[in-house]
Motif scaffolding. Structure first.
Motif, PDB file in Angstrom:
ATOM      1  N   GLY A 173     -10.381 -10.584 -16.057  1.00 49.52           N
ATOM      2  CA  GLY A 173     -10.062 -10.766 -14.654  1.00 49.52           C
ATOM      3  C   GLY A 173      -9.940  -9.463 -13.884  1.00 49.52           C
ATOM      4  O   GLY A 173      -9.974  -9.464 -12.655  1.00 49.52           O
ATOM      5  N   LYS A 174      -9.814  -8.337 -14.598  1.00 52.45           N
ATOM      6  CA  LYS A 174      -9.665  -7.037 -13.958  1.00 52.45           C
ATOM      7  C   LYS A 174     -10.979  -6.270 -14.032  1.00 52.45           C
ATOM      8  O   LYS A 174     -11.712  -6.374 -15.013  1.00 52.45           O
ATOM      9  N   VAL A 175     -11.256  -5.494 -13.001  1.00 53.24           N
ATOM     10  CA  VAL A 175     -12.445  -4.653 -13.022  1.00 53.24           C
ATOM     11  C   VAL A 175     -12.161  -3.435 -13.888  1.00 53.24           C
ATOM     12  O   VAL A 175     -11.092  -2.835 -13.815  1.00 53.24           O
ATOM     13  N   LEU A 176     -13.119  -3.092 -14.754  1.00 50.56           N
ATOM     14  CA  LEU A 176     -13.011  -1.909 -15.598  1.00 50.56           C
ATOM     15  C   LEU A 176     -14.129  -0.950 -15.213  1.00 50.56           C
ATOM     16  O   LEU A 176     -15.295  -1.344 -15.155  1.00 50.56           O
ATOM     17  N   THR A 177     -13.787   0.300 -14.973  1.00 48.83           N
ATOM     18  CA  THR A 177     -14.799   1.258 -14.545  1.00 48.83           C
ATOM     19  C   THR A 177     -15.726   1.616 -15.695  1.00 48.83           C
ATOM     20  O   THR A 177     -15.387   1.461 -16.879  1.00 48.83           O
ATOM     21  N   HIS A 178     -16.899   2.135 -15.327  1.00 49.31           N
ATOM     22  CA  HIS A 178     -17.852   2.584 -16.343  1.00 49.31           C
ATOM     23  C   HIS A 178     -17.199   3.608 -17.275  1.00 49.31           C
ATOM     24  O   HIS A 178     -17.322   3.515 -18.502  1.00 49.31           O
ATOM     25  N   GLN A 193     -25.795   5.000 -18.924  1.00 47.31           N
ATOM     26  CA  GLN A 193     -26.956   4.191 -19.259  1.00 47.31           C
ATOM     27  C   GLN A 193     -26.772   3.495 -20.611  1.00 47.31           C
ATOM     28  O   GLN A 193     -27.256   2.383 -20.813  1.00 47.31           O
ATOM     29  N   TYR A 194     -26.073   4.138 -21.543  1.00 44.72           N
ATOM     30  CA  TYR A 194     -25.786   3.498 -22.826  1.00 44.72           C
ATOM     31  C   TYR A 194     -25.007   2.202 -22.598  1.00 44.72           C
ATOM     32  O   TYR A 194     -25.288   1.174 -23.210  1.00 44.72           O
ATOM     33  N   LEU A 195     -23.996   2.295 -21.735  1.00 47.21           N
ATOM     34  CA  LEU A 195     -23.171   1.121 -21.442  1.00 47.21           C
ATOM     35  C   LEU A 195     -24.018   0.028 -20.819  1.00 47.21           C
ATOM     36  O   LEU A 195     -23.900  -1.147 -21.207  1.00 47.21           O
ATOM     37  N   ARG A 196     -24.867   0.370 -19.869  1.00 52.32           N
ATOM     38  CA  ARG A 196     -25.704  -0.636 -19.207  1.00 52.32           C
ATOM     39  C   ARG A 196     -26.615  -1.343 -20.213  1.00 52.32           C
ATOM     40  O   ARG A 196     -26.812  -2.556 -20.131  1.00 52.32           O
ATOM     41  N   THR A 218     -21.009  -7.750 -12.537  1.00 60.05           N
ATOM     42  CA  THR A 218     -21.124  -6.347 -12.154  1.00 60.05           C
ATOM     43  C   THR A 218     -20.360  -6.088 -10.872  1.00 60.05           C
ATOM     44  O   THR A 218     -20.500  -6.822  -9.896  1.00 60.05           O
ATOM     45  N   GLU A 219     -19.525  -5.058 -10.877  1.00 58.69           N
ATOM     46  CA  GLU A 219     -18.881  -4.554  -9.671  1.00 58.69           C
ATOM     47  C   GLU A 219     -19.716  -3.344  -9.255  1.00 58.69           C
ATOM     48  O   GLU A 219     -19.602  -2.265  -9.844  1.00 58.69           O
ATOM     49  N   THR A 220     -20.582  -3.516  -8.287  1.00 61.56           N
ATOM     50  CA  THR A 220     -21.581  -2.516  -7.935  1.00 61.56           C
ATOM     51  C   THR A 220     -20.970  -1.140  -7.715  1.00 61.56           C
ATOM     52  O   THR A 220     -20.040  -0.976  -6.936  1.00 61.56           O
ATOM     53  N   GLY A 221     -21.506  -0.162  -8.447  1.00 64.02           N
ATOM     54  CA  GLY A 221     -21.058   1.212  -8.313  1.00 64.02           C
ATOM     55  C   GLY A 221     -19.715   1.502  -8.944  1.00 64.02           C
ATOM     56  O   GLY A 221     -19.239   2.639  -8.898  1.00 64.02           O
ATOM     57  N   GLY A 223     -18.086  -0.818 -12.002  1.00 61.02           N
ATOM     58  CA  GLY A 223     -18.003  -1.177 -13.414  1.00 61.02           C
ATOM     59  C   GLY A 223     -18.283  -2.651 -13.633  1.00 61.02           C
ATOM     60  O   GLY A 223     -19.157  -3.233 -12.991  1.00 61.02           O
ATOM     61  N   TYR A 224     -17.508  -3.263 -14.529  1.00 57.70           N
ATOM     62  CA  TYR A 224     -17.714  -4.657 -14.892  1.00 57.70           C
ATOM     63  C   TYR A 224     -16.387  -5.418 -14.922  1.00 57.70           C
ATOM     64  O   TYR A 224     -15.323  -4.832 -15.093  1.00 57.70           O
ATOM     65  N   ARG A 225     -16.495  -6.741 -14.783  1.00 56.48           N
ATOM     66  CA  ARG A 225     -15.326  -7.613 -14.812  1.00 56.48           C
ATOM     67  C   ARG A 225     -15.660  -8.846 -15.637  1.00 56.48           C
ATOM     68  O   ARG A 225     -16.721  -9.456 -15.456  1.00 56.48           O
TER      69      ARG A 225
END
Length: 230
Positions: A173-178, A193-196, A218-221, A223-225
């Motif tokens: 539920g929380k956004v995590l940065t790259h 890029q590895y993460l992507r 995807t949380e653009t620019g 990270g991911y949620r």
């Protein structure tokens, strides 16, 4: 804890925004305190003891980033949800890395904001650590047995794919940065890029339509949620 027991400190220099939040969140049963600047926010933290802070990054004088840094350096562990403009991706990432719990971009919908508040409070008030079995939609992750299933069918993940999913589950539920995910999984600032690549592979395995993900968004620019528990 009910909404009636929760006090939210709104730190924003725009009176219309404060009024919107006072009315909208007040109708949800939250108690609201307001501060138009960092100085008053610091004073209210001492007297009001809020359970959550809504913090605008564009404050006059001491800005939102500086205020957040001060609070975290002082050991304040109250959840902070950032209010930001849609174009300030760098500012959002910086705030999250300083210790903000989540963010919403202006203009925002009240339903979206309340959802973010509930997630941040749930992480704050939960008495135990992560639950051993996580469910959302048709996805199940057993964190003890390290078993991942979709619609009851076991999915085989690589160690790195599982590590990424495990971190997302722990913060559902929380956004995590790259950078947060890279540090947690690889231990250093490996190329994003590895993460992507690994997230794309993970989506291929758990999403019915990987190009329109239901679980890992995807949380653009930023990270991911991971979709939170239903």
């Amino acid at each position: 804890m009910t909404n009636l027991d929760v006090r939210i400190l709104v730190v924003d220099d725009e009176p219309p925004i404060r009024k919107l939040l006072r009315v909208g969140l007040g109708s949800q049963g939250y108690a609201i305190s307001e501060a138009p600047n960092a100085k008053m926010a610091i004073e209210l933290m001492e007297t009001e003891k809020p359970d959550l802070i809504l913090l605008d990054l564009g404050l006059p004088g001491m800005g939102g980033h500086e205020l957040l840094r001060k609070w975290r350096d002082d050991g304040l562990d109250v959840p902070v949800v950032i209010l930001s403009s849609r174009t300030d991706e760098a500012g959002i990432v910086s705030a999250l890395e300083l210790g903000a719990d989540d963010y919403v971009t202006k203009p925002f919908g009240m339903n979206e904001l309340v959802a973010r508040i509930r997630v941040a409070l749930r992480h704050k008030f939960q008495q135990q650590g992560e639950k051993p079995v996580f469910h959302t939609g048709d996805l199940t992750v057993d964190l003890v047995k390290r078993i991942v299933t979709i619609e009851g069918r076991e999915i085989k993940l690589s160690p790195k794919e599982y590590d990424i999913l495990r971190i997302l589950v722990q913060h559902a539920g929380k956004v995590l940065t790259h950078q947060f995910l890279l540090k947690q999984v690889w231990g250093d600032s490996t190329d994003v890029q590895y993460l992507r690549v690994y997230v794309r592979q993970l989506r291929q395995k758990i999403e019915k339509t990987p190009d329109q993900p239901r679980y890992i968004t995807t949380e653009t620019g930023v990270g991911y949620r991971l979709r939170e528990v239903d």
